[in-house]
Motif scaffolding. Structure first.
Motif, mmCIF file in Angstrom:
data_model
loop_
_atom_site.group_PDB
_atom_site.id
_atom_site.type_symbol
_atom_site.label_atom_id
_atom_site.label_comp_id
_atom_site.label_asym_id
_atom_site.label_seq_id
_atom_site.Cartn_x
_atom_site.Cartn_y
_atom_site.Cartn_z
ATOM 1 N N SER A 1 0.831 -1.207 0.000
ATOM 2 C CA SER A 1 0.000 0.000 0.000
ATOM 3 C C SER A 1 0.866 1.257 0.000
ATOM 4 N N PHE A 2 2.104 1.149 0.505
ATOM 5 C CA PHE A 2 2.981 2.315 0.447
ATOM 6 C C PHE A 2 3.332 2.641 -1.004
ATOM 7 N N LEU A 3 3.734 1.620 -1.757
ATOM 8 C CA LEU A 3 4.079 1.864 -3.159
ATOM 9 C C LEU A 3 2.854 2.297 -3.964
ATOM 10 N N PHE A 4 1.717 1.720 -3.613
ATOM 11 C CA PHE A 4 0.473 2.144 -4.243
ATOM 12 C C PHE A 4 0.302 3.656 -4.052
ATOM 13 N N SER A 5 0.551 4.080 -2.820
ATOM 14 C CA SER A 5 0.365 5.495 -2.521
ATOM 15 C C SER A 5 1.447 6.358 -3.168
ATOM 16 N N VAL A 6 2.665 5.792 -3.323
ATOM 17 C CA VAL A 6 3.715 6.558 -4.015
ATOM 18 C C VAL A 6 3.259 6.906 -5.426
ATOM 19 N N LEU A 7 2.724 5.916 -6.148
ATOM 20 C CA LEU A 7 2.269 6.168 -7.517
ATOM 21 C C LEU A 7 1.159 7.208 -7.528
ATOM 22 N N ARG A 8 0.276 7.101 -6.553
ATOM 23 C CA ARG A 8 -0.859 8.018 -6.454
ATOM 24 C C ARG A 8 -0.385 9.466 -6.286
ATOM 25 N N VAL A 9 0.603 9.656 -5.411
ATOM 26 C CA VAL A 9 1.041 11.031 -5.161
ATOM 27 C C VAL A 9 2.103 11.494 -6.170
ATOM 28 N N ALA A 10 2.727 10.541 -6.867
ATOM 29 C CA ALA A 10 3.728 10.950 -7.865
ATOM 30 C C ALA A 10 3.055 11.475 -9.129
ATOM 31 N N GLY B 1 7.464 11.520 -5.250
ATOM 32 C CA GLY B 1 6.316 10.721 -4.831
ATOM 33 C C GLY B 1 6.632 9.979 -3.540
ATOM 34 N N VAL B 2 7.834 9.396 -3.480
ATOM 35 C CA VAL B 2 8.252 8.676 -2.277
ATOM 36 C C VAL B 2 8.258 9.625 -1.077
ATOM 37 N N VAL B 3 8.820 10.828 -1.309
ATOM 38 C CA VAL B 3 8.901 11.793 -0.205
ATOM 39 C C VAL B 3 7.506 12.158 0.292
ATOM 40 N N TYR B 4 6.597 12.423 -0.654
ATOM 41 C CA TYR B 4 5.221 12.784 -0.281
ATOM 42 C C TYR B 4 4.547 11.637 0.467
ATOM 43 N N ALA B 5 4.716 10.425 -0.091
ATOM 44 C CA ALA B 5 4.073 9.275 0.526
ATOM 45 C C ALA B 5 4.613 9.071 1.931
#
Lengths: 307, 507
Positions: A12-21, A260-264
């Motif tokens: 779910s973290f990587l899922f969210s990275v894509l979402r915010v990237a 994206g990683v930073v935001y997530a």
């Protein structure tokens, strides 16, 4: 295992990275294509805002996703054209023109929001649409990938596709070749019959399209409303992202992914016992660090070029 | 034979009122190498710009292959088969040779995508036809200058031009590279190309041209076949008076060592060793020439000696005192002056007045200033005296330097530097890009300084200049002094070339 680490290592973290990237990938492509043509385009912030707003309002009135997407792109391209008109035709400084357009976009959206939705903050009183999420049947059977890639908003996939489209335009079309040539040596390009102003304008229009997609995603995917200044500096962070990637397709993508990683991370840090102000400031600190290193590198290259 | 290009009564007046072409008429025959020669400002560049559609003439007619033409842009000219190789290459440095070649004439697939295969086939066909060797996949910035120029020429050929204009093509080449260029130009002529060759270098005009047109002051002075003119004739017609190209006489008296460079090494900010263990001396009353292709460390060497940069290792001694690390002013007050290679960047403040530029090294000394205030009465009279003594052509000392011609701007710098009674002169490319008349003056000033016991270090990429002035010659290659010649009077440019290119090195 530490619960925080566990949450970061989850799909779910990587899922969210894509979402915010995604809302960084789009404007970063916009910054990149105009940078290739030799224009420093810092107006993506304004382009995204205006498109985000237009998308929400048009969808509320027409209840049609296609029409709202189309109008949002038109609105974004309109701002890009204004920038082109000021900088290419009237020869205004492109940075100053972009600052003016960013300020204009910020206030005009609030002004119109108040007129249409009777609210200076958010558009929640409007019944606007959102773009759907997509479920791929073939992905569902693959355990980890499904958790990361499946069920994302359709615009997330379009962001990936845009990176590829960007690659095609830049390296496999005459337009891309001309854009690169104009950015590097406008005199050389015009000596073989390339219309420098026209090519720069095309590049700005493309950056308007990319920026508009980013704006639409913000207000009709990432969230389901328009809020004042909701871009929150993403148009500037996009400059850092495309710089990291040297304006190349994959590079720009990975630059955006990094942010994206930073935001997530900041989202995932929120439940911890750290003051939220500190957490929220992290993406901006990363931007400062990245841009400092980047500009140091550029000025060093310049020095070498002059020697 | 039909004239490929006929020019009739061309008049060109620039917006600032300069009349660059005054009723110029000229015929250029098919399959010839036609040289247009003249000093800077003679109007030859303007004429070529008109022929290539970069400038519009006010009056006159141009016929190409019998057809009357009105070029509005280079595209029109290219359509009529005229191509141009500019002095500053029109190439995008970060793109590949292939990309630069096809720019503007890209074949497409499905109307939107680049058709790289078709483009490559066409290029290979032309490479075979013209026997020109170029690396297609390399980026322009990775190529040596001679090859970049070949790319430029090939770019024109690929657009099916049969008339090629080359604007001072050898300005950036070594004698060996120039010879290669001349070979390919002759080959192109045999293939049916007409070549218009712009230059002010007499030797190469004699070597390559079939027909020579001489321009002066916006007019065509004469057009002759090569055999009818000697180098001396061309020089006289170009300048309008007798000019001396002979080597200056040897110095009468060489004194003690003034400038010593010892084990000098410099590493730049990119951690590249630009200079490696340089050693030499310059004595009173001699001119030491440093010959080399530009970019082999000359710029850094001059900047180190003049205090603009600090050495990584080694010493620079001026009158037995180590000056490395001292400030520019400290070095200048010890009697060392500098004629910089980039005259607009380091030589003058172009928007400042002529008189201000003439005193920019001494304004703080009395009587130029007194208790912190400038003494304009003295400054004006001194500036007027210098303008007269050094033959600077200007309307007023109040004019900005940028209003002068290139040759006169260089004279301003030389005047300032030589009028301060120097003991050591560091002259870097002192005659670059200036006309033969000004060049002669500048050379005379340097020679006179030498005869007044000045020590002179002359850095130049122009071998004629090196051979004309130097008492001794050192050749620099890749940051090292690879050869020194103590006897210059019998030295030829061809002897220096192999060392400059790193093919040979001395002991």
């Amino acid at each position: 295992m530490d619960p925080f680490l566990k949450s970061i290592l989850s799909t779910s973290f990587l899922f969210s990275v894509l979402r915010v990237a995604t809302p960084i990938i789009f404007p970063a492509l916009g910054v990149a294509i105009s940078a290739l043509s030799g224009s420093v385009n810092i107006a993506l912030e304004g382009i995204m805002l205006v498109s985000a707003f237009t998308g929400v309002v048009v969808s509320a009135y027409t209840q049609n996703l296609w029409i709202s997407l189309f109008s949002a792109i038109l609105a974004g391209v309109f701002i890009a054209l204004l920038l082109g008109y000021f900088s290419l035709k009237l020869k205004a400084d492109i940075i100053l023109a972009a600052i003016a357009l960013n300020l204009f976009s910020s206030s005009i959206t609030v002004f119109l929001l108040y007129i249409i939705a009777h609210d200076k903050g958010v558009s929640s009183s409007l019944k606007s649409l959102v773009f759907p999420s997509v479920k791929f049947a073939f992905l569902e059977k693959i355990p980890i990938l499904s958790g990361i890639f499946n069920n994302q908003n359709i615009l997330v996939y379009i962001a990936f596709l845009s990176v590829f489209v960007y690659y095609l335009i830049v390296f496999h079309t005459p337009l891309g070749l001309k854009i690169r040539a104009v950015g590097q040596n406008p005199e050389a390009a015009s000596s073989v019959g390339v219309d420098v102003v026209k090519i720069k304008l095309y590049a700005l229009i493309l950056s308007g399209v990319f920026g508009a997609l980013g704006g639409v995603y913000l207000s009709m995917g990432y969230v389901s409303w328009f809020g004042r200044d909701m871009t929150a500096g993403r148009g500037f962070i996009a400059i850092a992202a495309s710089s990291i990637g040297g304006n190349l397709p994959l590079g720009t993508f990975f630059g955006s992914f990094l942010f994206g990683v930073v935001y997530a991370l900041t989202n995932f840090l929120a439940p911890l016992n750290i003051p939220s102000e500190i957490i929220q400031v992290i993406p901006y600190i990363v931007t400062i660090i990245v841009l400092t290193f980047y500009s140091a590198r550029v000025s060093k290259e310049k020095e070498v070029g002059e020697e | 034979m039909d004239a490929q290009i006929s020019v009739r009564d061309i008049v060109k007046v620039y917006p600032n009122g300069v009349v660059a072409n005054k009723k110029v008429s000229l015929d250029i025959q098919e399959k010839t190498i036609h040289a247009i020669v003249g000093e800077n400002g003679a109007g030859k560049t303007t004429l070529t710009k008109i022929l290539f559609g970069l400038e519009l003439p006010q009056e006159g007619e141009i016929f190409v292959k019998g057809k009357k033409v009105h070029f509005r842009s280079p595209i029109d000219a290219i359509k009529m088969g005229i191509g141009m190789v500019h002095q500053h290459f029109m190439l995008a440095e970060n793109l590949t040779v292939f990309e630069n070649l096809i720019l503007g004439i890209e074949p497409t697939k499905f109307k939107i995508f680049l058709d790289k295969k078709t483009a490559k086939e066409k290029i290979l066909k032309y490479i075979e036809k013209y026997k020109i060797d170029i690396p297609l996949e390399k980026k322009i910035k990775e190529l040596p200058i001679g090859v970049k120029q070949r790319v430029e020429i090939f770019k024109a050929l690929l657009r099916d031009v049969d008339i090629l204009i080359l604007d001072e093509p050898t300005a950036v080449l070594t004698p060996q590279e120039a010879e290669v260029l001349f070979e390919s130009l002759r080959e192109l002529k045999n293939q049916g190309e007409t070549i218009i060759f712009i230059s002010h270098k007499l030797k190469e005009i004699k070597a390559i041209a079939d027909v020579i047109t001489i321009m002066r002051d916006g007019r065509v002075i004469s057009t002759n076949s090569n055999e009818e003119l000697t180098q001396h004739d061309i020089a006289r017609l170009m300048v309008g008076r007798e000019v001396s190209f002979e080597r200056v006489e040897e110095p009468k008296e060489i004194g003690k060592v003034v400038l010593t460079v010892k084990n000098l090494t410099y590493t730049n900010s990119e951690r590249i060793k630009v200079l490696k263990n340089i050693n030499f001396e310059v004595r009173e009353g001699e001119i030491v020439g440093i010959a080399g292709v530009e970019g082999n460390g000359q710029t850094e060497l001059v900047e180190l000696i003049t205090g603009l940069k600090t050495p990584t290792e080694g010493e620079i001694r001026l009158f037995d005192e180590n000056i490395s690390g001292k400030s520019v002013r400290e070095i200048r007050t010890r009697g060392l002056v500098h004629i910089p290679e980039d005259r607009m960047k380091n030589g003058v403040a172009e928007k400042a007045k002529l008189k201000e530029n003439l005193i920019s090294d001494r304004y703080y000394k009395p009587p130029f200033s007194n208790k912190g205030a400038l003494n304009y009465n003295y400054i004006d009279s001194e500036a007027n005296r210098l303008v007269k003594d050094f033959n600077i052509i200007t309307q007023s000392i109040e004019n900005p330097v940028s209003s002068l011609s290139g040759g006169n701007i260089q004279k301003v710098i030389v005047t300032r530097e030589l009028s301060s009674n120097p003991k050591v002169i560091i002259a870097s490319q002192p005659a670059r890009g200036i006309d033969v008349g000004s060049e002669e003056l500048v050379h005379n000033f340097i020679k006179e300084a030498r005869d007044k016991k000045c020590a002179v270090l002359l850095v130049s990429a122009d071998l004629d200049e090196i051979l004309k002035l130097s008492t001794r010659v050192l050749v620099i290659y890749n940051g090292e002094i690879v050869k020194s010649f103590n006897e210059v009077s019998t030295l030829r440019a061809e002897d220096l070339g192999p060392y400059m290119l790193g093919v040979k090195r001395g002991d």
